[in-house]
Design a protein around this motif. Structure first.
Motif, short mmCIF file in Angstrom:
data_model
loop_
_atom_site.label_atom_id
_atom_site.label_comp_id
_atom_site.label_asym_id
_atom_site.label_seq_id
_atom_site.Cartn_x
_atom_site.Cartn_y
_atom_site.Cartn_z
N MET A 60 0.81 -1.23 0.06
CA MET A 60 -0.14 -0.26 0.20
C MET A 60 0.78 1.15 -0.12
O MET A 60 0.62 2.27 -0.59
CB MET A 60 -0.99 0.10 1.20
N GLU A 61 1.92 1.08 0.57
CA GLU A 61 2.80 2.37 0.71
C GLU A 61 3.11 2.83 -0.79
O GLU A 61 3.12 3.98 -1.02
CB GLU A 61 4.19 2.22 1.46
N GLU A 62 3.41 2.06 -1.52
CA GLU A 62 3.84 2.20 -3.00
C GLU A 62 2.80 2.59 -3.84
O GLU A 62 2.70 3.61 -4.48
CB GLU A 62 4.45 1.19 -3.64
N ALA A 63 1.51 2.19 -3.44
CA ALA A 63 0.13 2.51 -4.11
C ALA A 63 0.00 3.70 -3.78
O ALA A 63 -0.52 4.82 -4.70
CB ALA A 63 -0.95 1.62 -3.74
N LEU A 64 0.16 4.17 -2.73
CA LEU A 64 0.01 5.57 -2.25
C LEU A 64 0.57 6.56 -2.99
O LEU A 64 0.60 7.52 -3.18
CB LEU A 64 -0.17 5.85 -0.86
N VAL A 65 2.07 6.18 -3.00
CA VAL A 65 3.00 7.11 -3.66
C VAL A 65 2.79 7.28 -5.24
O VAL A 65 2.81 8.60 -5.68
CB VAL A 65 4.42 6.52 -3.67
N LEU A 66 2.09 6.28 -5.80
CA LEU A 66 1.78 6.46 -7.22
C LEU A 66 0.30 7.54 -7.27
O LEU A 66 0.39 8.23 -8.07
CB LEU A 66 1.41 5.15 -7.81
N GLY A 70 -0.20 11.39 -8.90
CA GLY A 70 -1.22 11.46 -10.02
C GLY A 70 -1.55 10.60 -10.79
O GLY A 70 -2.41 10.57 -11.84
N THR A 71 -1.07 9.02 -10.55
CA THR A 71 -1.57 8.06 -11.31
C THR A 71 -3.12 7.90 -10.78
O THR A 71 -3.32 7.62 -10.01
CB THR A 71 -0.56 6.81 -11.02
N ASP A 72 -3.86 7.83 -11.96
CA ASP A 72 -5.30 7.31 -11.88
C ASP A 72 -5.42 6.15 -12.59
O ASP A 72 -6.82 5.79 -12.41
CB ASP A 72 -6.20 8.45 -12.62
N LYS A 73 -4.80 5.28 -12.92
CA LYS A 73 -4.75 3.91 -13.47
C LYS A 73 -4.92 2.90 -12.54
O LYS A 73 -4.80 3.22 -11.10
CB LYS A 73 -3.54 3.57 -14.33
N LEU A 74 -5.57 1.64 -12.84
CA LEU A 74 -5.53 0.72 -11.98
C LEU A 74 -4.12 0.50 -11.22
O LEU A 74 -3.22 0.53 -11.57
CB LEU A 74 -6.03 -0.78 -12.55
N GLN A 93 -8.57 5.50 -1.77
CA GLN A 93 -7.60 5.61 -2.88
C GLN A 93 -7.81 4.74 -4.14
O GLN A 93 -7.45 4.79 -5.04
CB GLN A 93 -6.25 5.39 -2.61
N HIS A 94 -8.99 4.06 -4.16
CA HIS A 94 -9.33 2.96 -5.30
C HIS A 94 -8.21 2.24 -5.73
O HIS A 94 -7.66 2.13 -6.72
CB HIS A 94 -9.87 3.71 -6.41
N ARG A 115 -16.23 2.79 0.93
CA ARG A 115 -16.66 2.08 -0.33
C ARG A 115 -16.23 0.69 -0.52
O ARG A 115 -14.92 0.27 0.08
CB ARG A 115 -16.25 2.95 -1.69
N PRO A 116 -16.68 -0.13 -1.29
CA PRO A 116 -16.14 -1.59 -1.31
C PRO A 116 -14.74 -1.69 -2.26
O PRO A 116 -14.57 -0.46 -2.96
CB PRO A 116 -17.21 -2.30 -2.03
#
Length: 173
Positions: A60-66, A70-74, A93-94, A115-116
């Motif tokens: 998750m730490e890396e996901a949050l960095v992305l 500004g990354t809005d991709k999957l 953060q989807h 949200r789910p």
């Protein structure tokens, strides 16, 4: 001893991505850029590989960095989540989450999320590191389908232990 050194050519990464796209034109591509882009800069690699359909990160730490970059991709967190805070952050953060252990299933089932979340159910097909045993995967899958905390039909995923041995009996099984 000389120190090891890696030089990353972002153009070469993009070329490789185009080759994968040509080889599998009807497939979606999840570029695995975990461990800070394998030590070469998470955001730089993600920005260079913008043609990928999404990114797989270690945690998750890396996901949050992305997301902060500004990354809005999957984005898929391949370790999933380790606690309720990371689960809540993923929902906010989807970020899609791999689910590989009973403690995660129990935590997800008891969570109150804004949200789910999307779940990728990891099945252990021989790596013996993470994932549910194949004989248990169906029951976990059914349980996930019943949870209101799960947004969509869970994605099945695995990490093949002998992927280079395409003709091998273990890989075929």
């Amino acid at each position: 001893m000389r120190a090891a050194r890696a030089v990353i050519n972002l153009a070469a990464l993009c070329h490789n991505l185009r080759c994968v796209r040509e080889a599998a034109p009807k497939s979606r591509i999840l570029a695995i850029i975990k461990a800070n882009g394998y030590g070469h800069g998470l955001t730089a690699v993600a920005q260079a590989m913008d043609e990928a359909d999404g990114f797989g990160v270690a945690c998750m730490e890396e996901a949050l960095v992305l997301r902060a970059a500004g990354t809005d991709k999957l984005i898929v967190s391949l370790q999933g989540f380790k606690d309720k805070q990371e689960l809540a952050e993923a929902a906010a953060q989807h970020v899609d989450l791999a689910l590989h252990d009973n403690y995660q299933l129990e935590m997800l089932a008891s969570a109150r999320l804004m949200r789910p979340v999307n779940i990728w159910l990891k099945v252990d097909t021989g790596m013996a590191r993470l994932g549910f045993a194949p004989e248990r995967a169906a029951s976990v899958y059914r349980a996930l389908r019943e949870l209101p905390q799960v947004a969509a039909i869970p994605v099945l995923m695995t990490h093949l232990a002998c992927a280079d041995d395409r003709g091998g009996m273990f890989t075929q099984r």
